[in-house]
Write a protein that holds these residues in place. Sequence first.
Motif, short mmCIF file in Angstrom:
data_model
loop_
_atom_site.label_atom_id
_atom_site.label_comp_id
_atom_site.label_asym_id
_atom_site.label_seq_id
_atom_site.Cartn_x
_atom_site.Cartn_y
_atom_site.Cartn_z
N VAL A 26 -7.31 29.05 78.47
CA VAL A 26 -7.62 30.45 78.18
C VAL A 26 -6.36 31.31 78.25
O VAL A 26 -6.14 32.19 77.42
CB VAL A 26 -8.70 30.99 79.15
N ALA A 27 -5.51 31.04 79.23
CA ALA A 27 -4.32 31.87 79.44
C ALA A 27 -3.40 31.87 78.23
O ALA A 27 -2.80 32.89 77.88
CB ALA A 27 -3.58 31.37 80.68
N ALA A 28 -3.28 30.71 77.57
CA ALA A 28 -2.34 30.60 76.44
C ALA A 28 -2.97 30.98 75.10
O ALA A 28 -2.26 31.11 74.09
CB ALA A 28 -1.80 29.18 76.37
N ALA A 29 -4.30 31.13 75.06
CA ALA A 29 -5.00 31.36 73.79
C ALA A 29 -4.76 32.77 73.25
O ALA A 29 -4.74 33.74 74.00
CB ALA A 29 -6.49 31.13 73.97
N THR A 30 -4.58 32.86 71.94
CA THR A 30 -4.44 34.17 71.28
C THR A 30 -5.60 34.45 70.33
O THR A 30 -5.80 35.57 69.90
CB THR A 30 -3.12 34.24 70.49
N THR A 31 -6.36 33.40 69.96
CA THR A 31 -7.52 33.57 69.09
C THR A 31 -8.72 32.84 69.70
O THR A 31 -8.55 31.93 70.53
CB THR A 31 -7.28 32.99 67.68
N GLU A 32 -9.92 33.25 69.26
CA GLU A 32 -11.15 32.60 69.75
C GLU A 32 -11.19 31.13 69.39
O GLU A 32 -11.66 30.29 70.16
CB GLU A 32 -12.37 33.32 69.16
#
Length: 420
Positions: A76-82
Amino acid sequence: MALSKKPTTGMKDILPEEMQIRDYVISVIKDTYGKFGFTSIETPCVENIANLSSKQGGDNEKLIFKILKRGEKLNVAAATTEEEVVDSGLRYDLTVPLVRYYSNNAAALPSPFKALQMGNVWRADRPQRGRYRQFMQCDIDILGEPSNLAEIELILATTTTLGRLGFKNFQIRINERRILKAMAAYSGFPEESYDSVFITLDKMDKIGLEGVEAELLENGFDKACVDKYLELFKGLESAEDGVAYLADTLEGFLEPEIAQSLREIMDSVRATKASDFEIVFDATLVRGMSYYTGTIFEIAMPEFGGSCGGGGRYDKMVGKFTGNDVPACGFSIGFERIIMLLMERGFKVPTRPKQVAYLIEKGVSGERLCEVIAQAQEARKDGTQVLVARMNKNKKFQKEQLNKEGYEEFVEFYKEELKR
């Protein structure tokens, strides 16, 4: 965080009284559809998110319960999109899973394939009367049958089932997506605007002809197109045969065999129906799903004041998975709404087995308990439903509760025989 004893919003616990009715309705559905040659199948409740978001499900795609990736795949921390954190979701209907199932297993299935699927689906919808976030759907579909025999069989099987459940004086409203498109083309609407026009038309029963006119003009459509469009509906009101009227008026925009096929479906159903209902042509029927390609139909139930099921033909959907189109047509019964209507009527399950409750006083000896259980086992051999339970202090209330579940006969066993 405090524990909650209530179900999640939009979902419900099902008490034994309702469960008996649900089980009975499921048995009637399976028995009736089985006689029409439909085969039960099952698909997983979780589908790949790409399948659920493929623009096949209309507005339902906005209501998907999405599932996060698991374990090391979830960052989750590195995610930029769903898309980086979601890979699957709970199914919002049974049609998309069925088409995936057929695409994956077609080589092992007969053609045409007549499928019956019942199961829960999930939508993050606004809960209201007869509408939940988790609910049972019941679909029958025929894949591989290009002719209108599919529509006739689906309508007859569904209406026969409703008749067996005691419903009558309902309507099957029927229309054709290609008639909707021909009416829009005849009126001069640009093809890319058809869906917008149909969304407004779908509100006809709520806002009337004048409301439809006002909304179309408000949406910026040319007044000449809107006037020509509304004239078609005014003409339908006075026409004796709506299908014939449109076949004549839309000549050059509507292929004659489309109107002829629709008339054949209606005539065949009227001639062979086994239940008390009407089949009526309704040029305002739209059905929301974008995947429909031909005939569409809906169950209108007067006592509910709305739809209790519907369906239609979706000949292009299998091709999205396999690259080869397969004719397909389906009908879904509004299972939860039907259960709600039956319960509001005070429906009682017919031909239920005799139900007897053996109530045993606390403290009865082990030997005596074995005798009681053996007696219950013997009684069950002839089909009697026997409940063996400890006797509560408030025996009167206990019997009242068991009465609600269908137990009308009680046999009481005491430590001392004199108490009998």
